[in-house]
Design an enzyme around this catalytic site. Structure first.
Site, PDB file in Angstrom:
ATOM      1  N   LEU A 108       0.648  -1.153  -0.116  1.00 48.86           N
ATOM      2  CA  LEU A 108      -0.094   0.005   0.101  1.00 48.86           C
ATOM      3  C   LEU A 108       0.928   1.423   0.147  1.00 48.86           C
ATOM      4  O   LEU A 108       0.273   2.411  -0.373  1.00 48.86           O
ATOM      5  CB  LEU A 108      -1.010  -0.231   1.181  1.00 48.86           C
ATOM      6  CG  LEU A 108      -2.052  -1.110   1.015  1.00 48.86           C
ATOM      7  CD1 LEU A 108      -2.914  -0.993   2.353  1.00 48.86           C
ATOM      8  CD2 LEU A 108      -2.865  -0.979  -0.131  1.00 48.86           C
ATOM      9  N   HIS A 149       6.583  -9.819   4.705  1.00 47.07           N
ATOM     10  CA  HIS A 149       6.392  -8.511   4.221  1.00 47.07           C
ATOM     11  C   HIS A 149       6.295  -7.404   5.445  1.00 47.07           C
ATOM     12  O   HIS A 149       6.976  -6.272   5.511  1.00 47.07           O
ATOM     13  CB  HIS A 149       5.407  -8.375   3.275  1.00 47.07           C
ATOM     14  CG  HIS A 149       5.174  -7.427   2.665  1.00 47.07           C
ATOM     15  ND1 HIS A 149       5.240  -7.053   1.081  1.00 47.07           N
ATOM     16  CD2 HIS A 149       4.672  -6.118   2.964  1.00 47.07           C
ATOM     17  CE1 HIS A 149       4.842  -5.801   0.918  1.00 47.07           C
ATOM     18  NE2 HIS A 149       4.596  -5.049   1.952  1.00 47.07           N
ATOM     19  N   HIS A 153       8.624  -4.137   7.043  1.00 48.80           N
ATOM     20  CA  HIS A 153       8.306  -2.545   7.279  1.00 48.80           C
ATOM     21  C   HIS A 153       8.820  -2.083   8.648  1.00 48.80           C
ATOM     22  O   HIS A 153       9.131  -0.793   8.660  1.00 48.80           O
ATOM     23  CB  HIS A 153       6.793  -2.497   7.167  1.00 48.80           C
ATOM     24  CG  HIS A 153       6.429  -2.434   5.830  1.00 48.80           C
ATOM     25  ND1 HIS A 153       6.722  -1.477   5.045  1.00 48.80           N
ATOM     26  CD2 HIS A 153       5.330  -3.107   5.095  1.00 48.80           C
ATOM     27  CE1 HIS A 153       6.048  -1.503   3.830  1.00 48.80           C
ATOM     28  NE2 HIS A 153       5.057  -2.654   3.865  1.00 48.80           N
TER      29      HIS A 153
HETATM   30 NI    NI Z   1       3.806  -3.201   2.427  1.00 48.46          NI
END
Ligand code: NI
Length: 188
Positions: A108, A149, A153
């Protein structure tokens, strides 16, 4: 584990690649903040925002909160058991197998792109829920991919950094037309 509904919380604005918060190591949540309204709200807001943006996961740095917290879910169409919206705090991963299982990812914070990313096939997660209750479980396949994933972050790593071959980076329309239907490219 604390249960979250997609209808609770409020949508927070997303930050995109280029915002420095996405390149920092996020801070551990101190135990004194477990169970506080601020941490519960962050969890709820991550779930709400993830849902409204049709994401499989969303990490706190993506809403400009530099904390080691992420939300994710595994939808039924991923060919394995569904995981309801889940929020993990201060996660620690034990990765299993080689980081060589290729799969498509989007983010996103990098809207419109899809890339082929190698990940470990299995892992064990140790974390806390927003109330401070310890959580431990094993995950594999897409479930393990989403967790890797989102965990990245928290360390300022984006899926592009993990890609081995930039020729496997597509815009979504081209990805649907030229990549999705074909077999995954063979590496090496
Ligand atoms: Ni991401």
């Amino acid at each position: 584990m604390a249960i979250f509904s997609a209808l609770d919380g409020r949508r927070r604005p997303l930050v995109r690649m280029g915002h420095p918060v996405l390149r920092q190591r996020a801070e551990e949540v101190p135990p004194s903040r477990f169970g506080t309204r601020a941490l519960r709200d962050l969890g709820r807001d991550l779930v709400r925002t993830m849902h409204e943006e049709n994401g499989a996961g969303l990490a706190a740095p993506q809403v400009a909160a530099p904390l080691r917290v992420f939300a994710y879910q595994v939808p039924a169409e991923k060919g394995q058991s569904t995981v309801p919206p889940t929020v993990l705090v201060n996660p620690v991963l034990t990765l299993e197998g080689e980081a060589s299982e290729l799969g498509w990812e989007g983010c996103l914070s990098i809207p419109g792109l899809r890339g082929l990313v190698p990940r470990h096939p299995r892992l064990v997660v140790r974390a806390f829920d927003v109330e401070g209750a310890p959580v431990e479980f094993a995950a594999e396949g897409f479930h393990a991919r989403v967790i890797q994933h989102e965990f990245d972050h928290l360390d300022g790593v984006l899926f592009l950094d993990r890609m081995r071959d930039m020729r496997a980076l597509y815009y979504e329309d081209e990805w649907e037309e030229f990549a999705l239907k074909k077999d995954l490219p063979i590496e090496e």
